[in-house]
Each structure stands twice: as C-alpha cells, then as structure tokens.
Design a protein around this motif. Structure first.
Motif, PDB file in Angstrom:
ATOM      1  N   ALA A   1      -8.192  48.692  43.827  1.00  0.00           N
ATOM      2  CA  ALA A   1      -8.047  47.687  44.937  1.00  0.00           C
ATOM      3  C   ALA A   1      -7.500  46.430  44.437  1.00  0.00           C
ATOM      4  N   ALA A   2      -8.294  45.770  43.269  1.00  0.00           N
ATOM      5  CA  ALA A   2      -7.815  44.587  42.771  1.00  0.00           C
ATOM      6  C   ALA A   2      -6.358  44.321  42.217  1.00  0.00           C
ATOM      7  N   ALA A   3      -5.977  45.578  41.523  1.00  0.00           N
ATOM      8  CA  ALA A   3      -4.711  45.691  40.980  1.00  0.00           C
ATOM      9  C   ALA A   3      -3.659  45.836  42.236  1.00  0.00           C
TER      10      ALA A   3
ATOM     11  N   GLY B   1       4.409  42.736  42.210  1.00  0.00           N
ATOM     12  CA  GLY B   1       3.662  41.357  41.688  1.00  0.00           C
ATOM     13  C   GLY B   1       2.591  41.410  40.426  1.00  0.00           C
ATOM     14  N   ALA B   2       2.371  42.793  40.101  1.00  0.00           N
ATOM     15  CA  ALA B   2       1.601  42.901  38.821  1.00  0.00           C
ATOM     16  C   ALA B   2       2.537  43.053  37.595  1.00  0.00           C
ATOM     17  N   GLY B   3       3.979  43.116  37.819  1.00  0.00           N
ATOM     18  CA  GLY B   3       4.689  43.060  36.798  1.00  0.00           C
ATOM     19  C   GLY B   3       5.115  44.376  36.230  1.00  0.00           C
ATOM     20  N   PHE B   4       5.087  45.390  37.282  1.00  0.00           N
ATOM     21  CA  PHE B   4       5.286  46.954  36.916  1.00  0.00           C
ATOM     22  C   PHE B   4       6.517  47.233  36.862  1.00  0.00           C
ATOM     23  N   THR B   5       7.198  46.709  35.830  1.00  0.00           N
ATOM     24  CA  THR B   5       8.687  46.958  35.589  1.00  0.00           C
ATOM     25  C   THR B   5       8.669  47.344  33.999  1.00  0.00           C
ATOM     26  N   GLY B   6       9.976  47.897  33.665  1.00  0.00           N
ATOM     27  CA  GLY B   6      10.277  48.126  32.533  1.00  0.00           C
ATOM     28  C   GLY B   6       9.923  47.355  31.250  1.00  0.00           C
TER      29      GLY B   6
ATOM     30  N   GLY C   1       7.954  44.440  31.908  1.00  0.00           N
ATOM     31  CA  GLY C   1       6.783  44.177  31.889  1.00  0.00           C
ATOM     32  C   GLY C   1       5.610  45.359  31.181  1.00  0.00           C
ATOM     33  N   ILE C   2       5.920  46.362  31.337  1.00  0.00           N
ATOM     34  CA  ILE C   2       5.162  47.566  30.621  1.00  0.00           C
ATOM     35  C   ILE C   2       5.644  47.270  29.297  1.00  0.00           C
ATOM     36  N   GLY C   3       6.721  47.273  28.650  1.00  0.00           N
ATOM     37  CA  GLY C   3       7.079  47.073  27.572  1.00  0.00           C
ATOM     38  C   GLY C   3       6.503  46.045  26.778  1.00  0.00           C
ATOM     39  N   GLU C   4       6.279  44.922  27.533  1.00  0.00           N
ATOM     40  CA  GLU C   4       5.688  43.948  26.762  1.00  0.00           C
ATOM     41  C   GLU C   4       4.272  43.991  26.466  1.00  0.00           C
ATOM     42  N   LEU C   5       3.602  44.737  27.596  1.00  0.00           N
ATOM     43  CA  LEU C   5       2.035  45.108  27.457  1.00  0.00           C
ATOM     44  C   LEU C   5       1.844  46.040  26.313  1.00  0.00           C
ATOM     45  N   LEU C   6       2.757  47.142  26.236  1.00  0.00           N
ATOM     46  CA  LEU C   6       2.277  48.048  25.269  1.00  0.00           C
ATOM     47  C   LEU C   6       2.861  47.774  23.897  1.00  0.00           C
ATOM     48  N   GLY C   7       3.762  46.913  23.786  1.00  0.00           N
ATOM     49  CA  GLY C   7       4.422  46.678  22.759  1.00  0.00           C
ATOM     50  C   GLY C   7       5.397  47.774  22.014  1.00  0.00           C
ATOM     51  N   GLU C   8       6.112  47.492  21.015  1.00  0.00           N
ATOM     52  CA  GLU C   8       7.303  48.183  20.439  1.00  0.00           C
ATOM     53  C   GLU C   8       6.800  49.614  20.148  1.00  0.00           C
TER      54      GLU C   8
ATOM     55  N   ASP D   1      -4.781  38.087  31.866  1.00  0.00           N
ATOM     56  CA  ASP D   1      -3.777  38.037  32.962  1.00  0.00           C
ATOM     57  C   ASP D   1      -2.998  39.105  32.987  1.00  0.00           C
ATOM     58  N   GLN D   2      -3.076  40.356  32.251  1.00  0.00           N
ATOM     59  CA  GLN D   2      -2.427  41.563  32.375  1.00  0.00           C
ATOM     60  C   GLN D   2      -3.487  42.831  32.772  1.00  0.00           C
ATOM     61  N   GLN D   3      -4.556  42.268  33.209  1.00  0.00           N
ATOM     62  CA  GLN D   3      -5.483  43.530  33.714  1.00  0.00           C
ATOM     63  C   GLN D   3      -4.983  44.446  34.693  1.00  0.00           C
ATOM     64  N   ALA D   4      -4.399  43.761  35.617  1.00  0.00           N
ATOM     65  CA  ALA D   4      -3.823  44.407  36.983  1.00  0.00           C
ATOM     66  C   ALA D   4      -2.782  45.431  36.411  1.00  0.00           C
ATOM     67  N   LEU D   5      -1.873  44.858  35.614  1.00  0.00           N
ATOM     68  CA  LEU D   5      -0.898  45.753  35.067  1.00  0.00           C
ATOM     69  C   LEU D   5      -1.403  47.092  34.110  1.00  0.00           C
ATOM     70  N   ALA D   6      -2.237  46.431  33.361  1.00  0.00           N
ATOM     71  CA  ALA D   6      -2.992  47.712  32.547  1.00  0.00           C
ATOM     72  C   ALA D   6      -3.583  48.754  33.534  1.00  0.00           C
ATOM     73  N   VAL D   7      -4.468  48.389  34.526  1.00  0.00           N
ATOM     74  CA  VAL D   7      -5.096  49.447  35.174  1.00  0.00           C
ATOM     75  C   VAL D   7      -3.974  50.316  35.896  1.00  0.00           C
ATOM     76  N   LEU D   8      -2.757  49.749  36.415  1.00  0.00           N
ATOM     77  CA  LEU D   8      -1.701  50.572  37.051  1.00  0.00           C
ATOM     78  C   LEU D   8      -0.991  51.457  35.886  1.00  0.00           C
ATOM     79  N   VAL D   9      -0.911  50.869  34.651  1.00  0.00           N
ATOM     80  CA  VAL D   9      -0.349  51.777  33.627  1.00  0.00           C
ATOM     81  C   VAL D   9      -1.202  52.944  33.568  1.00  0.00           C
ATOM     82  N   ARG D  10      -2.529  52.726  33.419  1.00  0.00           N
ATOM     83  CA  ARG D  10      -3.321  53.975  33.270  1.00  0.00           C
ATOM     84  C   ARG D  10      -3.182  54.896  34.316  1.00  0.00           C
ATOM     85  N   LEU D  11      -3.303  54.432  35.443  1.00  0.00           N
ATOM     86  CA  LEU D  11      -3.304  55.069  36.835  1.00  0.00           C
ATOM     87  C   LEU D  11      -2.079  55.909  36.846  1.00  0.00           C
ATOM     88  N   PHE D  12      -0.853  55.231  37.047  1.00  0.00           N
ATOM     89  CA  PHE D  12       0.241  56.082  37.296  1.00  0.00           C
ATOM     90  C   PHE D  12       0.960  56.530  36.338  1.00  0.00           C
ATOM     91  N   VAL D  13       1.005  56.099  34.965  1.00  0.00           N
ATOM     92  CA  VAL D  13       1.803  56.558  33.766  1.00  0.00           C
ATOM     93  C   VAL D  13       1.062  57.190  33.013  1.00  0.00           C
TER      94      VAL D  13
END
Length: 521
Positions: free
Chosen positions: A102-104, A41-46, A48-55, A79-91
């Motif tokens: 909890a929000a992410a 739901g947060a877009g935690f896919t290859g 999604g993360i690629g779009e968030l981080l940039g090339e 609109d990408q804050q949840a994904l940003a939290v998950l990337v920082r947390l798990f990656v």
C-alpha cells in the motif's frame, strides 16, 4: 456465445469491457491509470530499476539469475524502498506485507489490486499474480504486463497462461522491418510485445489472440503506455476476414504436436505444423501490394537432408516473394525438452507428457523440427516468378535484424533489375569484410585449401572465394567498372575476358545478394 463461436466470428474486444468483474485481470481503466501513476512515481522504469540493482545484478537478472537482484533490493536506501518493494513484488515474484504494498502504490488500495487480479493475499502477505516490468526498445521505455512464470512460483502454469518478454518474441521484434507503415496486424499478440514495437512506426495496429486473458493483458499494457490498439479475439485470420495490411507480424503458438491444446501460449490445437502452414498459405489474401509479413514458424522435417522440402512447398504456393531462414533443426528429444521445461509441471507429469509426445513424433516418422523466421513480400507488380530463397543460417551473431531484412529485399530488387551487361558496367565497392583462409601442411609448407569472405553481422553473409574472386573484391573500390576489373584479371591469368566474366558473374551476384559487394554512389 462460447469461445469457439467468438473465435470463428472474430469478435472485437473493447479494452476495459473484456468480461464480468474478476473473470479477467485489469478490466478497470481507472485502476490501470492509477497503477501506472503509482509505478511511475516510484521510479519503476528501466533506468530506475537499473540504478537500484546495479550493473552486475541487472546483468545476472537478464541472464535468469534473480538472487543478486533480490539482495540489491534488500540493501536499497530509504528513498528507494518503494521501488525495491515493487521490484520484489512484480519482477522477482516475492511476497510483501499489505502495509508495504500500500505504501509503495499510493492512490490505489490492495483490495482493488486483489479485485483486479493483480495480486493475491497469502498466509505470508501479498503476492503478485502478474509480472510487470519495463521493456526498453526503439528508444522507448515501456511497461509490459504478463503472467508470472513457473520459475518465480513453482507449480503448473494455467491453460490460459500469458507469456512475458521472451527470447522468441525478442528475436521477432529485432527482425521486423521498422520503416513507416500505415496499417499493421499482430497475430498472436500475447501480452502485446510486438504491438508495442509496431506502435513506434505504424499508424494503426490491429492485434489478435485466441486467449481472452492475453487480450486483457495486452489491453492493459497498451493503456499503461498511453497507446490504443484494435484488439480482436479469434484464430489466425478470422478476426480480420476481408481486410488487408501493409505489415503483418506473427508469433503464433507454433509448437509441433498431436493437436492437443494443453497451454494456449504454445499449442494451437491444430495437429502437426498446421498453424504455421495455414498462416503462410493465407498470408497473400491479407497483404496490400508491397506489403511485408514476418513470422516465427516451426515445420516438420522427415529427411534432414531435405529439411527445406516442406516449408518450400508452403511458400512457393503463395505466389509471394519469400526469404526463409532456418535457425535451428531440433531433434525430437531436444524439442520436447525445450517445451516441457517452462510449464512448471512436476517430474511425473513432465515424463508422461514427454513420453506421449515422443511417441507421436515416432508414429509420424518425424526426424526433426525446423525452427526459423519466414519473411514474405507481396510485390506491387508481378513481372516474373516469385523470388524465393530458403536457407539455413545457424551461427550466433548472424540473426536477422529489421535493418538486414530491409537491405536484403533492396539487394534482391537491385539484382532483378540489373542485366549482366548493366552489372558489368557498374562500379562496385566491397563492404567491410574479413578474408579467412584455411590451410593444411604439405611437403612444400602450408597449402591453402579454402578461403571465405565474411561480412560481420550479416545473416548468411559468407562467400567462398578463389584467387580470382579474392583479387576482384580487393580491387572493387567504386572507381573502375566491373568489366575493367575483370579484363585486368583476365590479362593477369591469361584467360579470355568474356569467359572469365561469364564464370564470375554468378559469384558476383551472390556477393551483391549477401551485401558483400554494392554499387558505389
């Protein structure tokens, strides 16, 4: 039952029932399912993360530099804050607030994540214990769960540490033949990387490991991706005694050492190169006729001039066809440095361990360690001696791929079935190749001293050629039989055609074996 007893009996591990609560991570199927839903739901896919981080940040992260990715997550839009939290947390191994985690991850509480060994609470907030990240392969986008490594959290990794996607696991995944198979075995599955790939082309996957924590994470990885594997705890072939498979892959703890088992992911507990030897020597008993086995292995080299002596003895004793490719011959210092770098030990502990390790190499008179890929095949019928090729292919860009491994065996079968007379009658075509020449200056100008034909991307697809072979390759366009081309060349050089054919055939066979020549359809 203790671990040694369960390994000896090859205890079957049932996903979701891997032990008492909190003894292993992610034992709750319900938590895994809700975690997967929240990540998706947060877009935690290859993508999604690629779009968030940039090339640029994505490329840097893939190369091991994490701070551009961290910077990109801090600049994420609302609109990408949840994904940003998950990337920082798990990656990226960051620490986040209880509220942000909890929000992410709606639908799952932080307390549940703590209870399931996914995260822990610290003085600064919530920190992940597990690494969760997308892994794209075979046109699929997976989520892989492993332990976070020492680069993200300074300190020594645990004895039961489970590696994530690494260079070794990727090299094996790229080398595996990807044609459909009925039943596959993944020995030393770790977090399940090979099994993910096997699931794309095998009807049934059995995966084993000696580490219960690895099996727990492999089980979670499978469930998170909607897959089902037969997971079993045990060493080598003990969990599958009496069973046979169409495809076997293995990325075992092959590190050569004294037999101490400091870290399960690298140390088998078997002295020297014993784990590689035992796997190879026992492989024939567990392959179906026509079956393939592909494994990463290390072997001891005492005389670099005869680096293949030890591994040759192993494979020739199996009765299987074999293609062994040594990708590196490491000296003891480089080897020890490589394997002490990722444990996260302090400088003193690293120095002590490395010194004891090198002392062992010296006592054993080990000059180097061969590192490479072993591919074994059990013929459906045996009409002659096993086909064994052992070679060193060191250049970058010549790694074995699944496509090349499959093509290699097809070419070997073609050559075995073709007599010299049949080969001379065939119409051969030269693959797209480069001709490279080397010349030295002399009294009459540049004098050519060597010439090579290379098929780009082909492992070991390099062939030294002389003037005659160069002309023959240029003339092989699938129109004239090989015998006619040889006859024309014999006329040009005023030699006997039969003598030229006899001299050229071994080189022609080598060219076919390397994929430089092939029969036109």
């Amino acid at each position: 039952m203790n671990i040694a007893e369960s390994q000896a009996q090859g205890r079957r591990v049932v996903p979701g029932n891997l032990g008492p609560v909190n003894s292993l991570p992610l034992t709750s199927d319900d938590v895994i399912d809700r975690l997967g839903t929240a990540l998706t739901g947060a877009g935690f896919t290859g993508d999604g993360i690629g779009e968030l981080l940039g090339e640029r940040a994505s490329t840097a992260l893939a190369a091991g530099t994490w701070w551009p990715a961290l910077r990109a997550t801090r600049q994420a839009p609302a609109d990408q804050q949840a994904l940003a939290v998950l990337v920082r947390l798990f990656v990226l191994g960051g620490t986040e607030t209880d509220h942000d985690v909890a929000a992410a991850l709606p639908g799952i509480t932080v307390d549940e994540l703590v209870d399931q060994g996914v995260v822990t609470r610290t003085e600064d907030g919530v920190r992940a214990l597990l690494d969760i990240r997308p892994h794209g392969a075979d046109d699929h986008d997976y989520l892989v769960i492993s332990d976070q490594d020492s680069l993200l959290h300074p300190g020594t990794v645990s004895h039961e540490h489970v590696l994530g996607v690494g260079a070794a696991s990727l090299s094996l995944a790229h080398a595996v033949i990807r044609t459909p198979f009925r039943r596959a075995l993944d020995i030393g599955t770790g977090c399940g990387i090979q099994s993910l790939h096997l699931s794309t082309h095998c009807d049934e996957v059995v995966a084993t490991d000696t580490n219960p924590r690895a099996l727990a994470l492999a089980s979670a990885t499978a469930r998170l991706n909607g897959l089902a594997w037969d997971l079993r705890e045990g060493s080598l072939f003990a969990p599958v005694a009496g069973e046979r498979f169409d495809l076997i892959v293995a990325n075992p703890p092959f590190v050569v050492g004294s037999g101490a088992q400091d870290y399960i992911y690298r140390d088998s507990g078997i002295e020297g190169d014993g784990v590689s030897r035992q796997l190879i020597e026992q492989m024939a008993d567990h392959l179906e006729p026509g079956g393939i086995a592909q494994l990463l292995a290390n072997w001891i080299v005492r005389d670099p001039e005869r680096w293949d002596e030890r591994i040759r003895g192993w494979v020739e004793g199996t009765g299987l066809d074999a293609w062994v490719v040594q990708r590196e011959l490491a000296d003891p210092v480089s080897y020890v440095s490589l394997w002490t770098a990722d444990a996260g030990e302090n400088l003193r502990a690293t120095a002590d361990r490395a010194t004891a390790w090198l002392d062992w190499f010296e006592r054993e008179k080990i000059a180097g360690i061969g590192m490479g890929l072993v591919t074994l095949r059990k013929p459906e019928t045996r009409s002659g001696e096993p086909d064994v090729v052992i070679e060193e292919i060191l250049d970058a860009g010549q790694e074995v791929t699944g496509f090349e491994a499959q093509a290699y065996w097809a070419r070997r079968d073609y050559l075995a079935a073709m007599s010299d007379e049949e080969l001379l009658a065939a119409r051969l075509t030269t693959a797209p190749v480069f001709l490279e020449t080397q010349s030295l200056p002399g009294p009459d100008g540049w004098q050519q001293v060597a010439a090579l034909v290379t098929r780009p991307g082909g492992p070991g697809a390099v062939l030294p050629v002389d003037e005659v072979m160069t002309a023959l390759l240029a003339g092989s366009r699938g129109v004239l039989p090989l015998s006619v081309l040889v006859g024309l060349l014999a006329d040009v050089h005023d030699v006997d055609p039969d003598a030229l054919a006899e001299a050229a055939l071994p080189v022609i066979r080598e060219a076919v074996g390397r994929g430089i020549l092939y029969e036109a359809e």
